[in-house]
Design a protein around this motif. Structure first.
Motif, short mmCIF file in Angstrom:
data_model
loop_
_atom_site.label_atom_id
_atom_site.label_comp_id
_atom_site.label_asym_id
_atom_site.label_seq_id
_atom_site.Cartn_x
_atom_site.Cartn_y
_atom_site.Cartn_z
N VAL A 248 33.17 46.27 35.74
CA VAL A 248 34.26 45.66 34.99
C VAL A 248 35.53 46.39 35.41
O VAL A 248 35.72 47.56 35.08
CB VAL A 248 34.03 45.74 33.47
N VAL A 249 36.36 45.71 36.16
CA VAL A 249 37.56 46.31 36.75
C VAL A 249 38.47 46.87 35.66
O VAL A 249 38.82 46.17 34.71
CB VAL A 249 38.32 45.28 37.61
N GLY B 23 40.57 46.50 31.21
CA GLY B 23 40.49 45.22 31.91
C GLY B 23 41.53 45.09 33.00
O GLY B 23 42.12 46.07 33.48
N TRP B 24 41.75 43.87 33.42
CA TRP B 24 42.70 43.53 34.49
C TRP B 24 44.01 43.16 33.82
O TRP B 24 44.20 42.06 33.33
CB TRP B 24 42.13 42.38 35.30
N VAL C 246 34.08 42.22 37.93
CA VAL C 246 34.50 41.34 36.84
C VAL C 246 35.93 41.71 36.47
O VAL C 246 36.20 42.85 36.06
CB VAL C 246 33.57 41.45 35.62
N PHE C 247 36.81 40.76 36.62
CA PHE C 247 38.21 40.94 36.26
C PHE C 247 38.43 40.24 34.92
O PHE C 247 38.44 39.02 34.84
CB PHE C 247 39.12 40.30 37.33
N GLY D 291 52.05 47.06 39.75
CA GLY D 291 50.89 47.94 39.91
C GLY D 291 49.55 47.30 39.63
O GLY D 291 48.53 48.00 39.66
N GLN D 292 49.50 46.01 39.42
CA GLN D 292 48.23 45.35 39.12
C GLN D 292 47.57 44.94 40.44
O GLN D 292 47.66 43.80 40.88
CB GLN D 292 48.42 44.15 38.20
#
Length: 128
Positions: A31-32, A37-38, A64-65, A120-121
Motif C-alpha cells: 500500500v503506497v 496513502g497516495w 496499491v495507490f 512531491g506526489q
C-alpha cells in the motif's frame, strides 16, 4: 565409487530442479505511502522514497495507490517524466482510486500524480 558419486550428483540435480519448479514466491501487496496513502506529501517526495526504501519489490507484487477518484491519479512514466513531472510518454494513467498496479517486469518503475507531481506526489521503485 564412481557410480556412487554419479548417483549422488543425479540426486542433487533432481532436488534442485524440484525446488525450482515447486518453490513459489509469495506475492506481496504494497500500500503506497502506508496509512497516509497516495496524497500530496506535506514535506515533499522524500516521504515516498523513504517508504520505498523499507520495501522489497518483486515481479508479481502489487502496488496499491489509495486515493479518492477525481482528486489524484497515478501515471507510470519514464525517468525523464518522473524528474520533470511530464506525462507525455506515460505508459498508462489510472484515474479511479484505489488503483492496483501489478509489477510485471524488473527494473526501476516511476509513478507520478498528474495533478500534484510538482508538489512531491511521485514514487520510484526498484523491482527485482
Amino acid at each position: 565409487m564412481a557410480g556412487f558419486e554419479l548417483n549422488q550428483a543425479v540426486v542433487m540435480i533432481v532436488m534442485v530442479a524440484y525446488m525450482q519448479f515447486h518453490t513459489t514466491v509469495a506475492k506481496n501487496t504494497h500500500v503506497v505511502g502506508g496509512p497516509a496513502g497516495w496524497t500530496i506529501p506535506a514535506s515533499g517526495s522524500h516521504i515516498y522514497s523513504s517508504w520505498a526504501a523499507t520495501k522489497t519489490f518483486n515481479v508479481g507484487d502489487d502496488l496499491v495507490f489509495n486515493f479518492p477518484t477525481g482528486k489524484h491519479t497515478v501515471a507510470e512514466v519514464p525517468l525523464q517524466g518522473y524528474d520533470q513531472c511530464n506525462t507525455t510518454d506515460r505508459a498508462r494513467i489510472y484515474k479511479t482510486g484505489p488503483a492496483t498496479i501489478t509489477l510485471t517486469k524488473s527494473g526501476t518503475r516511476h509513478y507520478i500524480c498528474t495533478f500534484h507531481c510538482k508538489m512531491g506526489q511521485k514514487l520510484s521503485v526498484n523491482v527485482k
